[in-house]
Design an enzyme around this catalytic site. Structure first.
Site, short mmCIF file in Angstrom:
data_model
loop_
_atom_site.label_atom_id
_atom_site.label_comp_id
_atom_site.label_asym_id
_atom_site.label_seq_id
_atom_site.Cartn_x
_atom_site.Cartn_y
_atom_site.Cartn_z
CE LYS A 60 -2.17 -1.49 3.61
NZ LYS A 60 -1.68 -2.90 3.57
N GLY B 106 3.05 -1.17 8.78
CA GLY B 106 4.30 -0.67 8.23
C GLY B 106 4.22 -0.54 6.73
CG HIS B 107 2.23 1.67 4.61
ND1 HIS B 107 1.22 2.60 4.50
CD2 HIS B 107 1.62 0.50 4.93
CE1 HIS B 107 0.06 2.02 4.74
NE2 HIS B 107 0.29 0.75 5.00
CD GLN C 297 -3.54 -3.37 11.03
OE1 GLN C 297 -4.69 -2.97 11.21
NE2 GLN C 297 -2.80 -3.81 12.03
#
Length: 438
Positions: A16, A40-41, A223
């Site tokens: 994402k 986390g991205h 998520q």
């Protein structure tokens, strides 16, 4: 322009952040609307590689307003560290704003998170241990502390005088943990509040003003739908309130559903999952290990550092997430990981222990853990895709694989990601606009 929601269509880690970084150039406002630093991205662009837990992935466009919406749980230490890291690398945070309605992760939340996991034993959820779940529990129980309280020393003291004695009893009597000192907590969080105060705003107002000007607002989910508290594989799900699905976007940023026009669903070309819970197409063999290590980035959790579980693409679960989110536009990521497979399997149905075929996702995690995947096998392309930048450049078998996924889950794939870099993408249609399909 109306708002556009970006959601993960699987169990998270679909890419994402990478996709938001790519399409944010067409938006004016980029806003996170749910979860906390348990998400986390990872973003790789011309400035380098960045790992974000709370700050929206649009932060690399200095002219964009980047908002942490009221639906996000904020750990002040994590957010301040993230801000410091960005500034140290020359990234402007002048347009980063945090909602005064965000709930704050307090020091008792991670303690309760880990202690509760230990109490669960074999039934542990596999939480990240960051305190996000207990923070949302307090939100629902109406004993949470919000950012608006954090930046007001008197309000913070009043809240702590009520909440901390209660939480200390929980720590001592339920978990056999030592109590927290009032003065230490108060002083530390007053200091956090003083540093965060310049960033705090009524973020809903910022969003509405942008919409009134006809600008595009990009709502960044965290998520994945299959971890959603209502729609996901309960009880192995996130505790985020509002939910991680598209339905939570309006609540988590402060807008009504009528202004949301597009829902962009992001799907990996195969499946991964971190933590416990059923995953019908999971592979425990050499193929699963190849999926984990193939490509430029191994399957390791951005937040937890844990190896991700891997499996073939699950069309049953992915079709379900597209349906419940009203996905209008799909993005398929990490196609390049499949480049060297002579053949590829897709889970198109589940088989129960008594021989029944299921084409929808069971609500029961017990039933889902007992089903067997029914696979269809397609021909691989055995050619590199990481240098492809147009649909026509993709191998014919890769095109057919994508089209087959489109048919199975019932949405168009408008972007195909073939690597972690910003330019390693094939844009078939602009996901921020409604266009004819090919």
């Amino acid at each position: 322009m109306p708002a556009v929601v970006v959601i993960g269509g699987q169990w998270g880690d679909e890419g994402k952040g990478r996709v938001v970084d790519l399409i944010a150039q067409g938006a004016t406002v980029v806003a996170r609307y749910s979860a906390g630093n348990n998400a986390g991205h990872t973003v790789i662009n011309d400035r380098g590689e960045f790992k974000l837990n709370v700050v929206p992935a649009g932060i690399f466009y200095p002219e964009k307003a980047c908002l942490i919406g009221n639906g996000v749980a904020v750990d002040p230490a994590i957010v301040l560290n993230e801000i410091d890291q960005l500034v140290s690398r020359g990234i402007s945070v002048a347009n980063l704003f945090i909602s005064d309605r965000c709930h704050v992760i307090m020091p008792w939340h991670p303690l309760i998170d880990m202690a509760d996991e230990q109490l669960r034993g074999a039934a542990a959820i596999g939480t990240t241990g960051r305190g996000v779940g207990p923070c949302f529990t307090d939100k629902v129980a109406r004993i949470g502390i919000r950012v608006g309280d954090l930046i007001d020393a008197d309000a913070l003291r009043a809240r702590l005088e009520f909440v901390l004695p209660y939480k200390n009893k929980v720590l001592q009597q339920l978990y056999n943990l030592p109590p927290l000192d009032f003065d230490e907590v108060y002083e530390q969080y007053c200091a956090y509040g003083a540093r965060l105060a310049p960033f705090v705003r009524d973020t809903a107002q910022i969003v509405h003003e942008a919409l009134d000007r006809g600008e595009t607002v990009l709502l960044e989910g965290a998520q994945g739908c299959l971890l959603d508290l209502d729609a996901g594989t309960y009880e192995y799900v996130t505790s985020s309130v509002p939910s991680s699905s598209a339905g939570g976007a309006g609540i988590g940023i402060g807008i009504g559903p009528t202004v949301i026009q597009q829902v962009v669903g992001i799907y990996k070309a195969y499946m991964t999952r971190v933590g416990n819970g059923p995953m019908p197409s999971e592979l425990h063999d050499e193929t699963g290990q190849i999926l984990r290590i193939e490509g430029p980035r191994p399957e390791i959790g951005t937040t937890t550092g844990r190896p991700r579980r891997t499996g073939w693409f699950d069309a049953v679960a992915s079709r379900y997430s597209a349906m419940v989110n009203g996905v209008t536009s799909g993005v398929l990521t990490r196609l390049d990981v499949l480049d060297n497979f002579p053949s590829i399997k897709i889970c198109t149905a589940y088989e129960t222990e008594d021989g029944r075929r299921l084409t929808t996702l069971p609500a029961s995690s017990v039933q889902l853990s007992q089903v067997k995947p029914v696979y269809e096998e397609v021909e691989g392309w055995r050619a590199p895709t990481s240098t492809c930048r147009t649909w026509e450049e993709l191998p014919a078998q890769a095109q057919e694989y994508i089209r087959y996924i489109e048919r199975l889950i019932g949405i168009p794939i408008d972007i195909v990601s073939v690597g972690p870099e910003r330019d390693q993408a094939i844009i078939v249609h602009d996901v921020l606009k409604v266009k004819p399909r090919r």
